[in-house]
Design a protein around this motif. Structure first.
Motif, PDB file in Angstrom:
ATOM      1  N   ASP A 109       1.155  -1.519   0.009  1.00 41.64           N
ATOM      2  CA  ASP A 109      -0.182  -0.251   0.030  1.00 41.64           C
ATOM      3  C   ASP A 109       1.352   1.016  -0.162  1.00 41.64           C
ATOM      4  OD1 ASP A 109       0.430  -1.044   2.880  1.00 41.64           O
ATOM      5  OD2 ASP A 109      -0.452   0.630   3.613  1.00 41.64           O
ATOM      6  N   VAL A 110       0.361   1.791  -1.627  1.00 42.10           N
ATOM      7  CA  VAL A 110       1.452   3.245  -1.173  1.00 42.10           C
ATOM      8  C   VAL A 110       0.369   4.105  -1.081  1.00 42.10           C
ATOM      9  CG1 VAL A 110       3.824   4.805  -2.888  1.00 42.10           C
ATOM     10  CG2 VAL A 110       3.682   2.078  -1.521  1.00 42.10           C
ATOM     11  N   ASP A 111       0.544   5.772  -1.072  1.00 39.94           N
ATOM     12  CA  ASP A 111      -0.338   7.004  -1.563  1.00 39.94           C
ATOM     13  C   ASP A 111      -0.622   7.437  -2.685  1.00 39.94           C
ATOM     14  OD1 ASP A 111      -2.457   8.811  -1.179  1.00 39.94           O
ATOM     15  OD2 ASP A 111      -1.698   9.646   0.760  1.00 39.94           O
ATOM     16  N   VAL A 112      -0.686   6.781  -3.454  1.00 39.02           N
ATOM     17  CA  VAL A 112      -0.527   6.882  -5.452  1.00 39.02           C
ATOM     18  C   VAL A 112      -0.772   7.778  -5.328  1.00 39.02           C
ATOM     19  CG1 VAL A 112      -0.541   7.177  -7.240  1.00 39.02           C
ATOM     20  CG2 VAL A 112      -0.317   4.477  -5.889  1.00 39.02           C
ATOM     21  N   ALA A 113      -1.915   9.024  -5.169  1.00 41.27           N
ATOM     22  CA  ALA A 113      -2.975   9.647  -4.849  1.00 41.27           C
ATOM     23  C   ALA A 113      -2.227  10.945  -4.167  1.00 41.27           C
ATOM     24  CB  ALA A 113      -3.995   9.647  -4.693  1.00 41.27           C
ATOM     25  N   GLY A 114      -2.465  10.833  -2.948  1.00 41.40           N
ATOM     26  CA  GLY A 114      -1.112  11.887  -2.527  1.00 41.40           C
ATOM     27  C   GLY A 114       0.372  12.207  -2.470  1.00 41.40           C
ATOM     28  N   LEU A 115       1.042  11.171  -3.062  1.00 38.12           N
ATOM     29  CA  LEU A 115       1.739  11.439  -4.086  1.00 38.12           C
ATOM     30  C   LEU A 115       1.811  12.770  -5.433  1.00 38.12           C
ATOM     31  CD1 LEU A 115       4.318   8.066  -3.501  1.00 38.12           C
ATOM     32  CD2 LEU A 115       5.550  10.012  -3.057  1.00 38.12           C
ATOM     33  N   ARG A 116       0.986  12.111  -5.217  1.00 42.07           N
ATOM     34  CA  ARG A 116       0.316  13.025  -7.522  1.00 42.07           C
ATOM     35  C   ARG A 116      -0.111  14.500  -6.838  1.00 42.07           C
ATOM     36  NH1 ARG A 116      -0.317  10.087 -12.407  1.00 42.07           N
ATOM     37  NH2 ARG A 116       0.509   8.483 -12.367  1.00 42.07           N
ATOM     38  N   ARG A 117      -0.713  14.250  -5.917  1.00 37.90           N
ATOM     39  CA  ARG A 117      -0.792  15.358  -5.175  1.00 37.90           C
ATOM     40  C   ARG A 117      -0.057  17.000  -5.402  1.00 37.90           C
ATOM     41  NH1 ARG A 117      -4.831  12.979  -2.896  1.00 37.90           N
ATOM     42  NH2 ARG A 117      -4.547  12.896  -1.296  1.00 37.90           N
TER      43      ARG A 117
ATOM     44  N   TYR B 133       3.160  15.977  -5.161  1.00 36.48           N
ATOM     45  CA  TYR B 133       4.643  15.968  -6.095  1.00 36.48           C
ATOM     46  C   TYR B 133       4.113  15.946  -7.788  1.00 36.48           C
ATOM     47  CZ  TYR B 133       6.719  15.306  -1.799  1.00 36.48           C
ATOM     48  OH  TYR B 133       7.120  15.203  -0.293  1.00 36.48           O
ATOM     49  N   PRO B 134       3.358  16.905  -7.965  1.00 37.14           N
ATOM     50  CA  PRO B 134       3.496  16.675  -9.435  1.00 37.14           C
ATOM     51  C   PRO B 134       4.132  17.314 -10.492  1.00 37.14           C
ATOM     52  CG  PRO B 134       2.404  19.239  -8.671  1.00 37.14           C
ATOM     53  CD  PRO B 134       3.263  18.142  -7.881  1.00 37.14           C
ATOM     54  N   GLU B 135       5.283  17.533  -9.737  1.00 39.71           N
ATOM     55  CA  GLU B 135       6.436  17.759 -11.343  1.00 39.71           C
ATOM     56  C   GLU B 135       7.399  16.161 -11.908  1.00 39.71           C
ATOM     57  OE1 GLU B 135       6.276  18.333  -7.749  1.00 39.71           O
ATOM     58  OE2 GLU B 135       7.521  19.775  -6.854  1.00 39.71           O
ATOM     59  N   VAL B 136       7.331  15.383 -10.581  1.00 38.52           N
ATOM     60  CA  VAL B 136       7.903  14.481 -10.765  1.00 38.52           C
ATOM     61  C   VAL B 136       6.973  13.891 -12.165  1.00 38.52           C
ATOM     62  CG1 VAL B 136       7.628  11.864 -10.000  1.00 38.52           C
ATOM     63  CG2 VAL B 136       8.001  13.704  -8.591  1.00 38.52           C
ATOM     64  N   GLY B 137       5.778  13.490 -12.053  1.00 36.64           N
ATOM     65  CA  GLY B 137       5.164  13.667 -13.696  1.00 36.64           C
ATOM     66  C   GLY B 137       4.972  12.150 -13.364  1.00 36.64           C
ATOM     67  N   TRP B 138       4.558  11.959 -12.686  1.00 35.05           N
ATOM     68  CA  TRP B 138       4.053  10.200 -12.723  1.00 35.05           C
ATOM     69  C   TRP B 138       3.344   9.160 -13.547  1.00 35.05           C
ATOM     70  CZ3 TRP B 138       6.214   9.018  -8.064  1.00 35.05           C
ATOM     71  CH2 TRP B 138       5.727   9.619  -7.185  1.00 35.05           C
ATOM     72  N   HIS B 139       3.810   9.014 -14.059  1.00 35.89           N
ATOM     73  CA  HIS B 139       3.366   8.200 -15.259  1.00 35.89           C
ATOM     74  C   HIS B 139       2.174   6.448 -15.003  1.00 35.89           C
ATOM     75  CE1 HIS B 139       7.051   9.553 -16.637  1.00 35.89           C
ATOM     76  NE2 HIS B 139       6.266   9.627 -17.669  1.00 35.89           N
ATOM     77  N   THR B 140       0.907   6.625 -14.978  1.00 38.25           N
ATOM     78  CA  THR B 140      -0.340   5.648 -14.988  1.00 38.25           C
ATOM     79  C   THR B 140       1.200   3.863 -15.287  1.00 38.25           C
ATOM     80  OG1 THR B 140      -0.983   5.658 -17.014  1.00 38.25           O
ATOM     81  CG2 THR B 140      -1.661   7.450 -15.208  1.00 38.25           C
ATOM     82  N   PHE B 141       0.431   3.162 -15.881  1.00 39.85           N
ATOM     83  CA  PHE B 141       1.127   1.777 -15.862  1.00 39.85           C
ATOM     84  C   PHE B 141       0.210   1.900 -17.530  1.00 39.85           C
ATOM     85  CE2 PHE B 141       0.360  -2.806 -16.751  1.00 39.85           C
ATOM     86  CZ  PHE B 141       1.950  -2.903 -17.166  1.00 39.85           C
ATOM     87  N   THR B 142      -0.299   2.582 -17.827  1.00 36.64           N
ATOM     88  CA  THR B 142      -1.020   2.898 -19.271  1.00 36.64           C
ATOM     89  C   THR B 142       0.087   3.103 -20.157  1.00 36.64           C
ATOM     90  OG1 THR B 142      -3.009   2.178 -19.176  1.00 36.64           O
ATOM     91  CG2 THR B 142      -2.693   3.505 -20.966  1.00 36.64           C
ATOM     92  N   ASP B 143       0.703   5.118 -19.078  1.00 33.61           N
ATOM     93  CA  ASP B 143       1.580   5.970 -20.378  1.00 33.61           C
ATOM     94  C   ASP B 143       3.092   4.657 -20.213  1.00 33.61           C
ATOM     95  OD1 ASP B 143      -0.254   7.888 -20.104  1.00 33.61           O
ATOM     96  OD2 ASP B 143       0.238   8.420 -17.637  1.00 33.61           O
TER      97      ASP B 143
END
Length: 289
Positions: A255-263, A265-275
């Motif tokens: 369990d990792v807080d994916v939504a929290g990380l995206r909020r 640190y948006p500058e990371v440019g997080w990629h989904t598995f689809t991306d």
């Protein structure tokens, strides 16, 4: 501008971190046992400085780290064993302390600090503990499962036959992260030392069930793909360590807080598995010359 020494610079995590730092204008010192190998030459062409360093050669570490501001440290048991990983990680931390580096960012594994019983998580946590006790300013980033695992080994072999062979139930979510996002987050931690000093952060950019992964891979590869749950006993014949990891994934889970990380640190440019899947050269991967 920082001067950052990077171990594992010719690998996935170190290479991604080197590229992120170079793009941001920092000076990268890539440490490798093979300075003349093609991956090292690629980094050299990108503007990195390449230096020889060997974990079991303390003099080489001392020379390689001299004058650096910070270190991105990655260790691995694969190709050796967990005892070697712990010993080499300890030696690297000791060399960083002797060099009086201003900041060490160590990459570990999500949940490695939770007593998982997974051998290579335990060896990574041993290095974490040594770093915390070293007196250095430290940050630990702890990635979830690597998306890059799906482009090699038995998974890639299975995809050639239309099967997503993965040792987990079809409906059990797994948090995932690609190397590019690890590198971007590591660069952020190195640039914002004050914000990240003394913190351990589990990171992931998406969460997918194996059934969903199979659907994404089918769309990306343009061929039918069906999830096939590989029995843990079969994995155990290859590696007791990996069998323990997949048993943990299938029960406790990552369990990792994916939504929290995206909020945060948006500058990371997080990629989904689809991306990530859409960006892979599946024609080359699935039809090797």
């Amino acid at each position: 501008m920082l001067t950052v020494a990077i171990t594992g610079a010719t690998g996935a995590q170190g290479g991604a971190t080197a590229r992120a730092l170079l793009t941001a204008g920092h000076h990268v010192r890539a440490l490798t046992r093979h300075p003349d190998a093609p991956p090292a030459r690629t980094l050299l062409d990108l503007g990195a400085e390449v230096r020889y360093a060997e974990f079991d050669d303390r003099a080489s570490l001392d020379t390689a780290l001299a004058g650096a501001d910070a270190l991105f440290a990655v260790t691995t048991p694969f190709g050796t064993d967990t005892a070697t990983e712990a010993r080499q990680g300890t030696a690297l931390v000791d060399a960083a302390a002797a060099a009086r580096l201003g900041h060490v960012v160590l990459t570990s594994a999500a949940h490695a600090d939770r007593g998982t019983g997974i051998p290579h998580y335990e060896s990574k946590h041993a290095v974490e503990r040594h770093l915390r006790a070293s007196g250095l300013t430290w940050t630990v980033i702890a990635p979830a499962a690597f998306m890059e695992n799906y482009t090699s080994g038995w998974t890639l072999d299975g995809l050639r036959d239309g099967a997503f062979a993965w040792p987990m139930p079809a409906d059990r979510p797994l948090t995932l992260v690609p190397a590019a996002d690890i590198g971007a987050f590591a660069a952020l931690a190195l640039e914002r030392r004050g914000e990240f000093a003394g913190r351990r952060v589990d990171i992931a950019s998406d969460a997918c069930t194996p059934a969903r992964m199979a659907a994404v891979l089918a769309a990306a590869t343009g061929r039918p793909v069906t999830h096939h749950e590989v029995p843990l006993d079969q994995v155990r014949t290859r590696s007791a360590d990996l069998a323990a990891m997949f048993a943990y994934f299938g029960t406790t889970g990552l369990d990792v807080d994916v939504a929290g990380l995206r909020r945060a640190y948006p500058e990371v440019g997080w990629h989904t598995f689809t991306d990530w899947a859409a960006a892979q050269n599946w024609a080359s991967l699935l039809n090797p010359a």
